[in-house]
Write a protein that holds these residues in place. Structure first.
Motif, PDB file in Angstrom:
ATOM      1  N   LEU A   1      -2.668 -11.953   9.231  1.00  0.00           N
ATOM      2  CA  LEU A   1      -2.655 -11.830  10.588  1.00  0.00           C
ATOM      3  C   LEU A   1      -2.737 -10.023  10.623  1.00  0.00           C
ATOM      4  N   LEU A   2      -2.016  -9.513   9.743  1.00  0.00           N
ATOM      5  CA  LEU A   2      -1.928  -7.947   9.795  1.00  0.00           C
ATOM      6  C   LEU A   2      -3.106  -7.275   9.268  1.00  0.00           C
ATOM      7  N   ALA A   3      -3.925  -7.817   8.403  1.00  0.00           N
ATOM      8  CA  ALA A   3      -4.828  -7.288   7.611  1.00  0.00           C
ATOM      9  C   ALA A   3      -5.818  -6.493   8.699  1.00  0.00           C
ATOM     10  N   PRO A   4      -6.339  -7.040   9.667  1.00  0.00           N
ATOM     11  CA  PRO A   4      -7.473  -6.418  10.528  1.00  0.00           C
ATOM     12  C   PRO A   4      -6.718  -4.881  10.983  1.00  0.00           C
ATOM     13  N   MET A   5      -5.685  -4.671  11.085  1.00  0.00           N
ATOM     14  CA  MET A   5      -4.945  -3.531  11.541  1.00  0.00           C
ATOM     15  C   MET A   5      -5.161  -2.334  10.413  1.00  0.00           C
ATOM     16  N   HIS A   6      -5.696  -2.735   9.174  1.00  0.00           N
ATOM     17  CA  HIS A   6      -5.679  -1.386   8.318  1.00  0.00           C
ATOM     18  C   HIS A   6      -6.708  -0.446   8.766  1.00  0.00           C
ATOM     19  N   ARG A   7      -7.648  -0.691   9.555  1.00  0.00           N
ATOM     20  CA  ARG A   7      -8.739   0.060   9.819  1.00  0.00           C
ATOM     21  C   ARG A   7      -8.066   1.413  10.822  1.00  0.00           C
ATOM     22  N   ASP A   8      -7.187   1.026  11.493  1.00  0.00           N
ATOM     23  CA  ASP A   8      -6.656   1.738  12.718  1.00  0.00           C
ATOM     24  C   ASP A   8      -5.406   2.549  11.986  1.00  0.00           C
ATOM     25  N   ILE A   9      -4.933   2.150  10.526  1.00  0.00           N
ATOM     26  CA  ILE A   9      -3.566   2.787  10.062  1.00  0.00           C
ATOM     27  C   ILE A   9      -3.848   3.934   8.873  1.00  0.00           C
ATOM     28  N   ILE A  10      -5.109   3.453   8.084  1.00  0.00           N
ATOM     29  CA  ILE A  10      -5.383   4.493   7.063  1.00  0.00           C
ATOM     30  C   ILE A  10      -6.161   5.491   7.940  1.00  0.00           C
ATOM     31  N   THR A  11      -5.516   6.932   7.860  1.00  0.00           N
ATOM     32  CA  THR A  11      -6.164   7.901   8.521  1.00  0.00           C
ATOM     33  C   THR A  11      -6.846   9.070   7.651  1.00  0.00           C
ATOM     34  N   GLN A  12      -6.683   8.944   6.314  1.00  0.00           N
ATOM     35  CA  GLN A  12      -7.186   9.922   5.296  1.00  0.00           C
ATOM     36  C   GLN A  12      -8.237   8.923   4.434  1.00  0.00           C
ATOM     37  N   ARG A  13      -9.362   9.164   4.702  1.00  0.00           N
ATOM     38  CA  ARG A  13     -10.474   8.134   3.781  1.00  0.00           C
ATOM     39  C   ARG A  13     -10.961   9.084   2.591  1.00  0.00           C
TER      40      ARG A  13
ATOM     41  N   MET B   1       9.637  -6.244 -11.261  1.00  0.00           N
ATOM     42  CA  MET B   1       9.260  -7.416 -10.913  1.00  0.00           C
ATOM     43  C   MET B   1       7.869  -7.627 -10.563  1.00  0.00           C
ATOM     44  N   ASN B   2       7.278  -8.542 -11.107  1.00  0.00           N
ATOM     45  CA  ASN B   2       5.654  -8.750 -10.978  1.00  0.00           C
ATOM     46  C   ASN B   2       5.699  -9.831  -9.630  1.00  0.00           C
ATOM     47  N   ILE B   3       5.089  -9.086  -8.615  1.00  0.00           N
ATOM     48  CA  ILE B   3       4.924 -10.074  -7.424  1.00  0.00           C
ATOM     49  C   ILE B   3       3.540 -10.591  -7.403  1.00  0.00           C
ATOM     50  N   PRO B   4       3.121 -11.660  -7.008  1.00  0.00           N
ATOM     51  CA  PRO B   4       1.610 -12.159  -6.999  1.00  0.00           C
ATOM     52  C   PRO B   4       1.099 -11.522  -5.928  1.00  0.00           C
ATOM     53  N   HIS B   5      -0.211 -10.986  -5.985  1.00  0.00           N
ATOM     54  CA  HIS B   5      -0.980 -10.652  -5.026  1.00  0.00           C
ATOM     55  C   HIS B   5      -2.025 -11.513  -4.360  1.00  0.00           C
ATOM     56  N   SER B   6      -2.415 -11.249  -3.203  1.00  0.00           N
ATOM     57  CA  SER B   6      -3.541 -12.143  -2.617  1.00  0.00           C
ATOM     58  C   SER B   6      -4.515 -11.416  -2.159  1.00  0.00           C
ATOM     59  N   PRO B   7      -5.784 -11.745  -1.674  1.00  0.00           N
ATOM     60  CA  PRO B   7      -6.780 -11.031  -1.397  1.00  0.00           C
ATOM     61  C   PRO B   7      -6.641 -10.010  -0.172  1.00  0.00           C
ATOM     62  N   TRP B   8      -5.564 -10.544   0.651  1.00  0.00           N
ATOM     63  CA  TRP B   8      -5.276  -9.930   1.785  1.00  0.00           C
ATOM     64  C   TRP B   8      -4.268  -8.881   1.736  1.00  0.00           C
ATOM     65  N   VAL B   9      -3.403  -8.685   0.762  1.00  0.00           N
ATOM     66  CA  VAL B   9      -2.366  -8.031   0.266  1.00  0.00           C
ATOM     67  C   VAL B   9      -2.898  -6.312   0.421  1.00  0.00           C
ATOM     68  N   LEU B  10      -3.899  -6.144   0.006  1.00  0.00           N
ATOM     69  CA  LEU B  10      -4.353  -4.557   0.125  1.00  0.00           C
ATOM     70  C   LEU B  10      -4.895  -4.057   1.553  1.00  0.00           C
ATOM     71  N   ALA B  11      -5.005  -5.039   2.309  1.00  0.00           N
ATOM     72  CA  ALA B  11      -5.599  -4.880   3.496  1.00  0.00           C
ATOM     73  C   ALA B  11      -4.506  -5.092   4.690  1.00  0.00           C
ATOM     74  N   ALA B  12      -3.297  -5.233   4.282  1.00  0.00           N
ATOM     75  CA  ALA B  12      -2.373  -5.780   5.589  1.00  0.00           C
ATOM     76  C   ALA B  12      -1.269  -4.964   5.936  1.00  0.00           C
ATOM     77  N   ALA B  13      -0.385  -4.415   5.315  1.00  0.00           N
ATOM     78  CA  ALA B  13       0.764  -4.232   5.886  1.00  0.00           C
ATOM     79  C   ALA B  13       0.977  -2.788   6.323  1.00  0.00           C
ATOM     80  N   LEU B  14       0.426  -1.760   6.287  1.00  0.00           N
ATOM     81  CA  LEU B  14       0.779  -0.297   6.841  1.00  0.00           C
ATOM     82  C   LEU B  14       0.890  -0.347   8.314  1.00  0.00           C
TER      83      LEU B  14
END
Length: 157
Positions: free
Chosen positions: A145-157, A1-14
């Motif tokens: 709304l979820l995007a700003p939280m990515h900084r606190d979720i990704i723990t391995q840089r 399935m090909n789901i469209p992506h938005s600019p927010w997608v990669l910074a949002a849901a973890l």
């Protein structure tokens, strides 16, 4: 399935990855409402609490089965996670719920989450939203709304 992506997608849901409350950890102080107010009508567009609960049920089921991220859920109670995420999304989207789980930094501190894990979970969330018939514009409103939280979720840089 090909789901469209938005600019927010990669910074949002973890944010949805593994709130501590769903892992049998002690309850933390409630998280205050998002610094950015919920877009008007988002809670209703998501189907209010019953619609959000259906979305989280679909999302959690997919996340547990996904080979890229499923191992992060091995010690997680699926029902507790669904309930915690439902309250969190309900509150963030402007609904009457109160999320009482841990803040995202504490909840994900020892989970070794990479950008790849984060991106995979975003894809899983998008697939669940698509399957639940949530219009793309509403998906983007939630992801923003979820995007700003990515900084606190990704723990391995």
């Amino acid at each position: 399935m090909n789901i469209p992506h938005s600019p927010w997608v990669l910074a949002a849901a973890l944010l949805l990855a593994l709130p501590t409350a769903a892992q049998q950890a002690p309850a933390a102080t409630p998280v205050p409402r998002a610094a950015v107010p919920a877009p008007s009508g988002l809670y209703q567009a998501l189907g209010e609490k019953p619609g959000i609960a259906r979305l989280m049920d679909d999302f959690v089921g997919r996340a547990f089965k996904d080979p890229r991220i499923g191992n992060h859920f091995k010690d997680t109670n699926p029902q507790a996670l669904k309930e915690s995420l439902t309250d969190q999304i309900c509150q963030l989207s402007g609904g009457p719920c109160q999320y009482e789980g841990a803040d995202m930094k504490s909840a994900h501190a020892d989970m070794d989450i990479t950008k790849g894990h984060f991106n995979a979970l975003v894809e899983v969330l998008q697939a669940a939203m698509h399957a639940q018939g949530i219009p793309f514009a509403q998906q983007n409103r939630l992801l923003a709304l979820l995007a700003p939280m990515h900084r606190d979720i990704i723990t391995q840089r």
